[in-house]
Motif scaffolding. Structure first.
Motif, mmCIF file in Angstrom:
data_model
loop_
_atom_site.group_PDB
_atom_site.id
_atom_site.type_symbol
_atom_site.label_atom_id
_atom_site.label_comp_id
_atom_site.label_asym_id
_atom_site.label_seq_id
_atom_site.Cartn_x
_atom_site.Cartn_y
_atom_site.Cartn_z
ATOM 1 N N GLU A 15 35.139 29.678 46.680
ATOM 2 C CA GLU A 15 34.835 30.166 45.330
ATOM 3 C C GLU A 15 33.470 30.847 45.300
ATOM 4 O OE1 GLU A 15 35.407 28.583 40.811
ATOM 5 O OE2 GLU A 15 34.559 27.154 42.238
ATOM 6 N N LYS A 16 32.490 30.284 45.990
ATOM 7 C CA LYS A 16 31.158 30.899 46.049
ATOM 8 C C LYS A 16 31.206 32.265 46.736
ATOM 9 C CE LYS A 16 28.535 26.659 45.910
ATOM 10 N NZ LYS A 16 27.970 25.560 46.690
ATOM 11 N N GLU A 17 32.143 32.430 47.682
ATOM 12 C CA GLU A 17 32.293 33.701 48.382
ATOM 13 C C GLU A 17 33.136 34.695 47.588
ATOM 14 O OE1 GLU A 17 33.678 33.078 52.378
ATOM 15 O OE2 GLU A 17 32.109 31.623 52.785
ATOM 16 N N GLY A 18 33.658 34.250 46.453
ATOM 17 C CA GLY A 18 34.445 35.133 45.606
ATOM 18 C C GLY A 18 35.886 35.332 46.058
ATOM 19 N N SER A 33 39.264 31.664 42.619
ATOM 20 C CA SER A 33 38.690 31.196 41.356
ATOM 21 C C SER A 33 39.448 29.945 40.965
ATOM 22 C CB SER A 33 38.794 32.273 40.269
ATOM 23 O OG SER A 33 40.143 32.603 40.026
ATOM 24 N N GLY A 59 38.592 36.584 42.701
ATOM 25 C CA GLY A 59 37.510 36.144 41.842
ATOM 26 C C GLY A 59 38.006 35.920 40.431
ATOM 27 N N ALA A 68 37.824 40.556 38.050
ATOM 28 C CA ALA A 68 37.778 41.123 39.402
ATOM 29 C C ALA A 68 39.187 41.408 39.905
ATOM 30 C CB ALA A 68 37.059 40.164 40.357
ATOM 31 N N ASN A 106 33.334 42.597 52.968
ATOM 32 C CA ASN A 106 33.890 42.697 51.620
ATOM 33 C C ASN A 106 34.631 44.020 51.420
ATOM 34 O OD1 ASN A 106 34.434 41.804 49.024
ATOM 35 N ND2 ASN A 106 32.565 42.683 48.205
#
Length: 197
Positions: free
Chosen positions: A70-73, A76, A87, A91, A172
């Protein structure tokens, strides 16, 4: 309620050749599954309980692995609803909108702009482990005769290349390229173009 996505997710997890445990190992496995299209944008991951059983790990370990993703997107989490690939909803909508706007030529142009430089960085920063993983992925890609399977292995190879670059922004960018490449709509467009030729 349709259980098909859950059965497909269970099949993906069942392919594990050996038990995986530990926050890093679980998050790395799920990250790879997401990035290679085993789980699609917006798709719900199996519940923590099921993941804990599959990975033979404590639920708290699975929870910490999901926190990391989740921190890395990459995912969610929605209280009471579960964990979803991508995300926040906005997003996911941007990615879906991007898929609608990108033509095959634009995808090729983006890849031509990104991949050569990513490869140069990968040559400078790749580890022996990454090179071994790339070797394995290439062997799978060469062995398959199924075009969808080949596309997934090809996407995984290029994602490993991006990871080897040691540049989070390039990783990314390549995730976005993979989302477009592996999306069903893109595949249908590619088939339509190939039939014309």
């Amino acid at each position: 309620m349709n259980d098909q996505p859950m059965r497909e997710a269970a099949a993906v997890l069942a392919r594990l050749s050996k038990p995986i445990s530990g926050v890093s190992a679980i998050s790395a496995y799920l990250q790879r599954a997401i990035e290679t299209g085993a789980y699609s944008e917006g798709e719900k991951l199996p519940p923590e309980r099921q993941l804990a059983e599959t990975f033979k790990a404590a639920r708290s370990t699975v929870r910490r692995a999901l926190d990391r993703l989740e921190k890395e997107g990459l995912v969610s989490r929605r209280l009471g609803s579960g964990t979803f690939v991508g995300g926040p909803v906005s997003a996911g909508k941007r990615t879906a909108h991007l898929i609608d706007e990108v033509s095959p030529l634009q995808l090729i142009e983006a890849r031509l702009a990104v991949e050569p430089f990513t490869t140069r960085l990968a040559v400078l920063h790749a580890t022996r482990r990454t090179l071994d993983e790339m070797d394995q992925v290439l062997a799978h890609a060469e062995a398959t005769r199924d075009k969808d399977e080949f596309s997934k292995w090809d996407g995984e190879f290029h994602l490993l290349l991006a990871r080897a670059s040691a540049n989070p922004l390039l990783i990314n960018v390549y995730r976005q390229i993979n989302h477009v490449r592996l999306h069903a709509q893109w595949d249908a467009m590619k088939e339509k173009i190939l039939r014309r030729g």
